[in-house]
Scaffold this active site. Structure first.
Site, PDB file in Angstrom:
ATOM      1  CG  HIS A   1      12.306  12.659  13.627  1.00 50.42           C
ATOM      2  ND1 HIS A   1      12.213  13.843  14.319  1.00 50.42           N
ATOM      3  CD2 HIS A   1      13.154  12.905  12.584  1.00 50.42           C
ATOM      4  CE1 HIS A   1      12.966  14.751  13.719  1.00 50.42           C
ATOM      5  NE2 HIS A   1      13.543  14.211  12.664  1.00 50.42           N
TER       6      HIS A   1
ATOM      7  CG  ASN B   1      13.126  17.855  11.566  1.00 49.92           C
ATOM      8  OD1 ASN B   1      13.292  17.674  12.767  1.00 49.92           O
ATOM      9  ND2 ASN B   1      13.816  17.196  10.655  1.00 49.92           N
TER      10      ASN B   1
ATOM     11  CB  CYS C   1      16.257  13.804  14.512  1.00 54.54           C
ATOM     12  SG  CYS C   1      16.710  15.200  13.496  1.00 54.54           S
TER      13      CYS C   1
HETATM   14  O1  UT7 Z   1      15.494  15.021  10.830  1.00 53.82           O
HETATM   15  C1  UT7 Z   1      16.190  14.525   9.763  1.00 53.82           C
HETATM   16  C2  UT7 Z   1      16.491  15.617   8.800  1.00 53.82           C
HETATM   17  N1  UT7 Z   1      16.071  15.638   7.487  1.00 53.82           N
HETATM   18  C3  UT7 Z   1      15.113  14.966   6.813  1.00 53.82           C
HETATM   19  O2  UT7 Z   1      14.435  14.134   7.263  1.00 53.82           O
HETATM   20  C4  UT7 Z   1      14.928  15.363   5.399  1.00 53.82           C
HETATM   21  C5  UT7 Z   1      14.850  14.195   4.469  1.00 53.82           C
HETATM   22  N2  UT7 Z   1      14.664  14.672   3.111  1.00 53.82           N
HETATM   23  C6  UT7 Z   1      13.529  15.271   2.696  1.00 53.82           C
HETATM   24  O3  UT7 Z   1      12.587  15.429   3.448  1.00 53.82           O
HETATM   25  C7  UT7 Z   1      13.432  15.659   1.247  1.00 53.82           C
HETATM   26  O4  UT7 Z   1      14.550  15.150   0.548  1.00 53.82           O
HETATM   27  C8  UT7 Z   1      13.360  17.199   1.036  1.00 53.82           C
HETATM   28  C9  UT7 Z   1      12.023  17.725   1.534  1.00 53.82           C
HETATM   29  C10 UT7 Z   1      14.495  17.907   1.754  1.00 53.82           C
HETATM   30  C11 UT7 Z   1      13.467  17.522  -0.441  1.00 53.82           C
HETATM   31  O5  UT7 Z   1      12.460  16.836  -1.167  1.00 53.82           O
HETATM   32  P1  UT7 Z   1      12.813  16.007  -2.458  1.00 53.82           P
HETATM   33  O6  UT7 Z   1      11.548  15.509  -3.002  1.00 53.82           O
HETATM   34  O7  UT7 Z   1      13.861  15.014  -2.091  1.00 53.82           O
HETATM   35  O8  UT7 Z   1      13.371  17.122  -3.409  1.00 53.82           O
HETATM   36  P2  UT7 Z   1      14.814  17.231  -4.097  1.00 53.82           P
HETATM   37  O9  UT7 Z   1      15.848  17.537  -3.076  1.00 53.82           O
HETATM   38  O10 UT7 Z   1      14.998  16.028  -4.955  1.00 53.82           O
HETATM   39  O11 UT7 Z   1      14.595  18.495  -4.996  1.00 53.82           O
HETATM   40  C12 UT7 Z   1      13.664  18.530  -6.057  1.00 53.82           C
HETATM   41  C13 UT7 Z   1      13.680  19.922  -6.657  1.00 53.82           C
HETATM   42  C14 UT7 Z   1      15.069  20.445  -6.947  1.00 53.82           C
HETATM   43  O12 UT7 Z   1      15.033  21.163  -8.140  1.00 53.82           O
HETATM   44  P3  UT7 Z   1      15.632  20.528  -9.492  1.00 53.82           P
HETATM   45  O13 UT7 Z   1      17.068  20.244  -9.197  1.00 53.82           O
HETATM   46  O14 UT7 Z   1      14.821  19.271  -9.706  1.00 53.82           O
HETATM   47  O15 UT7 Z   1      15.400  21.586 -10.479  1.00 53.82           O
HETATM   48  C15 UT7 Z   1      15.313  21.400  -5.810  1.00 53.82           C
HETATM   49  O16 UT7 Z   1      16.219  22.419  -6.155  1.00 53.82           O
HETATM   50  O17 UT7 Z   1      13.059  20.857  -5.747  1.00 53.82           O
HETATM   51  C16 UT7 Z   1      13.925  21.957  -5.563  1.00 53.82           C
HETATM   52  N3  UT7 Z   1      13.757  22.502  -4.224  1.00 53.82           N
HETATM   53  C17 UT7 Z   1      12.815  23.407  -3.920  1.00 53.82           C
HETATM   54  N4  UT7 Z   1      11.886  24.015  -4.665  1.00 53.82           N
HETATM   55  C18 UT7 Z   1      11.079  24.886  -4.024  1.00 53.82           C
HETATM   56  C19 UT7 Z   1      14.437  22.186  -3.108  1.00 53.82           C
HETATM   57  N5  UT7 Z   1      13.972  22.890  -2.054  1.00 53.82           N
HETATM   58  C20 UT7 Z   1      12.965  23.664  -2.548  1.00 53.82           C
HETATM   59  C21 UT7 Z   1      12.099  24.598  -1.956  1.00 53.82           C
HETATM   60  N6  UT7 Z   1      11.165  25.180  -2.736  1.00 53.82           N
HETATM   61  N7  UT7 Z   1      12.137  24.897  -0.645  1.00 53.82           N
END
Ligand code: UT7
Length: 328
Positions: A255, A285, A115
């Site tokens: 970004h 993204n 990215c």
């Molecule tokens: O270009 C660079 C590439 N990437 C990025 O910039 C991404 C950087 N990271 C992020 O943007 C965030 O970490 C995410 C959007 C990917 C995830 O958000 P988060 O607030 O960090 O959520 P998490 O990974 O801590 O997950 C929280 C919960 C989990 O459930 P449990 O374990 O708490 O029960 C996940 O399984 O949300 C769950 N979860 C979802 N629920 C519904 C993860 N993805 C989803 C989904 N829909 N799509």
């Protein structure tokens, strides 16, 4: 040796027509619109048609940028395509674009910094022009991330989209142009965000036996923490190198990965939201394409005036990061 000032002469973007909404994703994986919007800010993303490859998106964006710059393809000395989804391992997507544009005088290569690739591309190309080796360069960020997205993995499939953005660079008056670049990498974080297969360590010939295709893996939480830290610090470092302060920023072009990451950067830079381009809700993204698409839209929407100070900043797999101060 005295260096020339280098700036942006024209911008362009192209996004595929097909819109993939959160509602559609709800039918594909266990997710919902409320979660996606509140955790990421994304409402929809564009997906390339079957007949469209990364070079097709890049070519369309390049045509617009060249027309805006008033530069012919034959005047180009260099084409750089930043991408992690090249049409093929080689020839470079930049060579495919060169052929389609008829830019027969241009050198062409691809650049892989995920990215952050577009900022790496700008730094590369602008140095060629600053030294006088070249006059005009086309820098493109283009991705078909849908081709490496696993649409059974809710952690990643909601995040990515396809698109391309392009800029034509050339010499400008001394007071304008790029005033600083900051590029960085931390290979120790490589495991956090990767496409592991399909390269020399696991060639495609071995993939047929794999249960999962060669798709994106991400440790979202760790990437999030890194992103929040690096967006602010890279932007501040670029400002310092340019002899400017936060108060000088007219427009931030970050970004587009997550609105929460962008808001953290705005807070650190003391900037109100109207001084930032956020188009994440519509394109998600698009990796290397996100900054040039955002820049092209800011130009289209007449949000930039001559003399404005822009800060471009991004981060991504590698891990990598990049920032630049650009006086328009
Ligand atoms: O270009 C660079 C590439 N990437 C990025 O910039 C991404 C950087 N990271 C992020 O943007 C965030 O970490 C995410 C959007 C990917 C995830 O958000 P988060 O607030 O960090 O959520 P998490 O990974 O801590 O997950 C929280 C919960 C989990 O459930 P449990 O374990 O708490 O029960 C996940 O399984 O949300 C769950 N979860 C979802 N629920 C519904 C993860 N993805 C989803 C989904 N829909 N799509």
């Amino acid at each position: 040796m005295s260096l020339r000032s280098v700036g942006v002469l024209g911008t362009g973007k192209y996004v595929p027509e097909r819109v993939l909404t959160n509602a559609e994703l709800e039918k594909m994986v266990d997710t919902n619109d409320e979660w996606i919007v509140s955790r990421t800010g994304i409402k929809e993303r564009r997906i390339a048609a079957e007949h469209e490859d990364t070079s097709d998106l890049a070519f369309r964006a390049a045509e617009v940028a060249l027309a805006a710059a008033g530069i012919t393809a034959e005047q180009l000395d260099l084409i750089v395509v930043a991408t992690v989804t090249p049409d093929m391992a080689f020839p470079a997507t930049a060579c495919i674009v060169q052929e389609r544009l008829g830019a027969k005088n241009a050198a062409a290569f691809d650049l892989s910094a995920a990215c952050s690739g577009f900022i790496y591309g700008l730094a590369n190309a602008s140095n060629f022009i600053a030294t006088g080796m070249y006059n005009y360069a086309l820098v493109i960020g283009a991705e078909c991330l849908s081709r490496i997205t696993d649409y059974t993995d809710r952690n990643t499939c909601i995040l990515f989209g396809d698109g391309a953005g392009a800029t034509v660079l050339g010499p400008v008056e001394a007071e304008r142009g790029f005033k600083s670049f900051v590029l960085g990498a931390d290979g120790t974080g490589g495991e956090l965000l990767k496409v592991e297969k399909g390269g020399s360590s696991c060639p495609t010939s071995e993939l047929a036996a794999e249960a999962k295709p060669n798709s994106i893996y991400m440790n979202g939480r760790e990437v999030f923490k890194f992103a929040v830290r690096i967006m602010g610090s890279a932007a501040e470092e670029a400002l310092l190198k340019a002899g400017k302060t936060k108060e000088d920023i007219d427009l931030l072009i970050p970004h587009q990965a997550n609105t929460r990451i962008i808001h953290a950067a705005l807070e650190r830079l003391n900037l109100p939201e109207h001084k930032c381009v956020i188009n994440l809700p519509y394109y998600a993204n698009t990796s290397a394409a996100s900054i040039p698409i955002a820049l092209a839209e800011a130009v289209e929407q007449e949000r930039i005036s001559q003399g404005d100070t822009l800060v471009l900043v991004g981060f991504g797999g590698g891990l990598t990061w990049g920032a630049s101060v650009l006086v328009w």
